[in-house]
Design a protein around this motif. Structure first.
Motif, PDB file in Angstrom:
ATOM      1  N   ASP A  26       0.857  -1.190   0.000  1.00 37.05           N
ATOM      2  CA  ASP A  26       0.000   0.000   0.000  1.00 37.05           C
ATOM      3  C   ASP A  26       0.889   1.234   0.000  1.00 37.05           C
ATOM      4  N   GLU A  27       0.914   1.955  -1.114  1.00 30.59           N
ATOM      5  CA  GLU A  27       1.852   3.076  -1.242  1.00 30.59           C
ATOM      6  C   GLU A  27       1.592   4.190  -0.233  1.00 30.59           C
ATOM      7  N   THR A  28       0.336   4.399   0.147  1.00 32.65           N
ATOM      8  CA  THR A  28       0.025   5.439   1.132  1.00 32.65           C
ATOM      9  C   THR A  28       0.533   5.037   2.511  1.00 32.65           C
ATOM     10  N   ALA A  29       0.315   3.784   2.878  1.00 34.73           N
ATOM     11  CA  ALA A  29       0.783   3.295   4.177  1.00 34.73           C
ATOM     12  C   ALA A  29       2.299   3.294   4.253  1.00 34.73           C
ATOM     13  N   VAL A  30       2.965   2.926   3.163  1.00 36.14           N
ATOM     14  CA  VAL A  30       4.432   2.891   3.161  1.00 36.14           C
ATOM     15  C   VAL A  30       5.001   4.304   3.212  1.00 36.14           C
ATOM     16  N   ALA A  31       4.388   5.250   2.516  1.00 31.62           N
ATOM     17  CA  ALA A  31       4.841   6.645   2.606  1.00 31.62           C
ATOM     18  C   ALA A  31       4.721   7.140   4.048  1.00 31.62           C
ATOM     19  N   SER A  32       3.630   6.756   4.724  1.00 27.68           N
ATOM     20  CA  SER A  32       3.444   7.136   6.125  1.00 27.68           C
ATOM     21  C   SER A  32       4.492   6.481   7.017  1.00 27.68           C
ATOM     22  N   LEU A  33       4.853   5.227   6.714  1.00 29.90           N
ATOM     23  CA  LEU A  33       5.920   4.541   7.447  1.00 29.90           C
ATOM     24  C   LEU A  33       7.220   5.336   7.377  1.00 29.90           C
ATOM     25  N   PHE A  34       7.591   5.774   6.195  1.00 30.42           N
ATOM     26  CA  PHE A  34       8.813   6.548   6.021  1.00 30.42           C
ATOM     27  C   PHE A  34       8.690   7.929   6.671  1.00 30.42           C
ATOM     28  N   ASP A  35       7.507   8.538   6.579  1.00 27.83           N
ATOM     29  CA  ASP A  35       7.283   9.824   7.249  1.00 27.83           C
ATOM     30  C   ASP A  35       7.517   9.695   8.749  1.00 27.83           C
ATOM     31  N   THR A  36       6.985   8.624   9.331  1.00 30.50           N
ATOM     32  CA  THR A  36       7.118   8.410  10.773  1.00 30.50           C
ATOM     33  C   THR A  36       8.576   8.204  11.164  1.00 30.50           C
ATOM     34  N   ALA A  37       9.298   7.436  10.354  1.00 28.55           N
ATOM     35  CA  ALA A  37      10.718   7.205  10.642  1.00 28.55           C
ATOM     36  C   ALA A  37      11.501   8.516  10.613  1.00 28.55           C
ATOM     37  N   GLU A  38      11.226   9.339   9.633  1.00 25.33           N
ATOM     38  CA  GLU A  38      11.930  10.625   9.524  1.00 25.33           C
ATOM     39  C   GLU A  38      11.559  11.549  10.671  1.00 25.33           C
ATOM     40  N   ALA A  39      10.281  11.581  11.034  1.00 23.14           N
ATOM     41  CA  ALA A  39       9.845  12.457  12.122  1.00 23.14           C
ATOM     42  C   ALA A  39      10.429  12.025  13.464  1.00 23.14           C
ATOM     43  N   GLU A  40      10.529  10.720  13.665  1.00 19.78           N
ATOM     44  CA  GLU A  40      10.997  10.191  14.951  1.00 19.78           C
ATOM     45  C   GLU A  40      12.510  10.247  15.093  1.00 19.78           C
ATOM     46  N   PHE A  41      13.225   9.940  14.006  1.00 23.90           N
ATOM     47  CA  PHE A  41      14.674   9.770  14.107  1.00 23.90           C
ATOM     48  C   PHE A  41      15.486  10.719  13.224  1.00 23.90           C
ATOM     49  N   GLY A  42      14.822  11.554  12.429  1.00 20.12           N
ATOM     50  CA  GLY A  42      15.540  12.593  11.698  1.00 20.12           C
ATOM     51  C   GLY A  42      15.969  12.234  10.291  1.00 20.12           C
ATOM     52  N   GLY A  43      15.785  10.998   9.863  1.00 21.46           N
ATOM     53  CA  GLY A  43      16.198  10.586   8.523  1.00 21.46           C
ATOM     54  C   GLY A  43      16.263   9.072   8.464  1.00 21.46           C
ATOM     55  N   ILE A  44      16.577   8.543   7.282  1.00 17.28           N
ATOM     56  CA  ILE A  44      16.650   7.088   7.089  1.00 17.28           C
ATOM     57  C   ILE A  44      17.908   6.764   6.294  1.00 17.28           C
ATOM     58  N   ASP A  45      18.655   5.773   6.763  1.00 21.54           N
ATOM     59  CA  ASP A  45      19.890   5.363   6.106  1.00 21.54           C
ATOM     60  C   ASP A  45      19.809   3.984   5.471  1.00 21.54           C
ATOM     61  N   VAL A  46      19.053   3.091   6.076  1.00 18.92           N
ATOM     62  CA  VAL A  46      19.036   1.706   5.628  1.00 18.92           C
ATOM     63  C   VAL A  46      17.602   1.203   5.556  1.00 18.92           C
TER      64      VAL A  46
END
Length: 246
Positions: A68-88
């Motif tokens: 689900d592209e909307t749910a996955v975009a939200s997953l990445f949004d949450t990771a960025e909001a919580e931890f500041g970015g995504i590396d892996v």
């Protein structure tokens, strides 16, 4: 927030059980902040996160259907909001129904294609857009693409597609300093592997490896950690991890 900018952050899909959970544990031990993605079992995901936190790790659980592209975009949004970015990104989520082609219900095939192929495309698309330089995308194929074991035709076909996505995406990300690889485990001691297999069949599969044992989730997690960190000269590859069975 609470995570220093220099800390590395990993999303692990299917991170609440099996190889995904062991991978989340290993990455947390190596200092990553970990986002444990799960499909539906909240209790299992919360248990995984609680275990990581008890060991001193930083982790959150986020529910999302990987296709689900909307749910996955939200997953990445949450990771960025919580931890500041995504590396892996470690994309370990997948399903493995077993049936010969002549008996396979096409609705099951559609589910396999949706989860294993569309899911890989959707998750990798977000990762390709968002991972920071020095990042790594690690998909999961399967040694079944070489074993050609009867009954795994839908699963094997889906994992062949995962390998194609991996190899092409690595080349599409030229200039981004982001590696893309796939790990193709052989038989590994997880609930998914044991489901529906007799003791005799398990023993026969175990003996196929020259090492005469099944893989452990920790065997695979160690390869993930290597590709995520020091193994940066490995790019656009499928790493077969099966103890030499093929």
């Amino acid at each position: 927030m609470g995570v220093e900018q220099e800390s590395r952050v990993a999303i692990v899909t299917g991170g609440s059980r099996g190889i995904g959970r062991e991978t989340a544990t290993r990455l947390a031990q190596e200092g990553y902040a970990v986002v444990v993605n799960y499909a539906g079992n909240t209790a299992e995901a919360d248990s995984a996160v609680e275990a990581l936190r008890r060991s001193g790790g930083r982790a959150i659980a986020v529910r999302a259907d990987v296709a689900d592209e909307t749910a996955v975009a939200s997953l990445f949004d949450t990771a960025e909001a919580e931890f500041g970015g995504i590396d892996v990104l470690v994309h370990a989520a997948g399903i493995m129904p077993v049936s010969p082609l002549v008996d396979l219900d096409l609705s099951v095939l559609d589910q396999v294609l949706r989860t294993n192929i569309r899911g890989t495309f959707v998750v990798d698309q977000q990762a390709a857009r968002r991972l920071r330089p020095g990042g790594a995308i690690i998909n999961f194929s399967s040694s079944i693409t070489r074993f050609a074991r009867p009954g795994y035709i839908a699963y094997g076909a889906s994992k062949g597609a995962v390998e194609a996505i991996t190899l092409i995406l690595a080349r599409e990300l030229r200039g981004r300093d982001v590696t893309v690889n796939a790990i193709a485990p052989g038989p590994t001691e997880t609930a998914l592997f044991f489901d529906g297999k007799s003791e005799e069949l398990v023993q026969r599969i175990t003996n196929e490896s020259p090492l005469e044992r099944l893989g452990q989730p920790s065997d695979i997690a160690g390869i993930v950690a290597f590709l995520a960190g020091p193994g940066r000269w490995i790019n656009g590859q499928v790493v077969y991890a099966n103890g030499g069975a093929v």
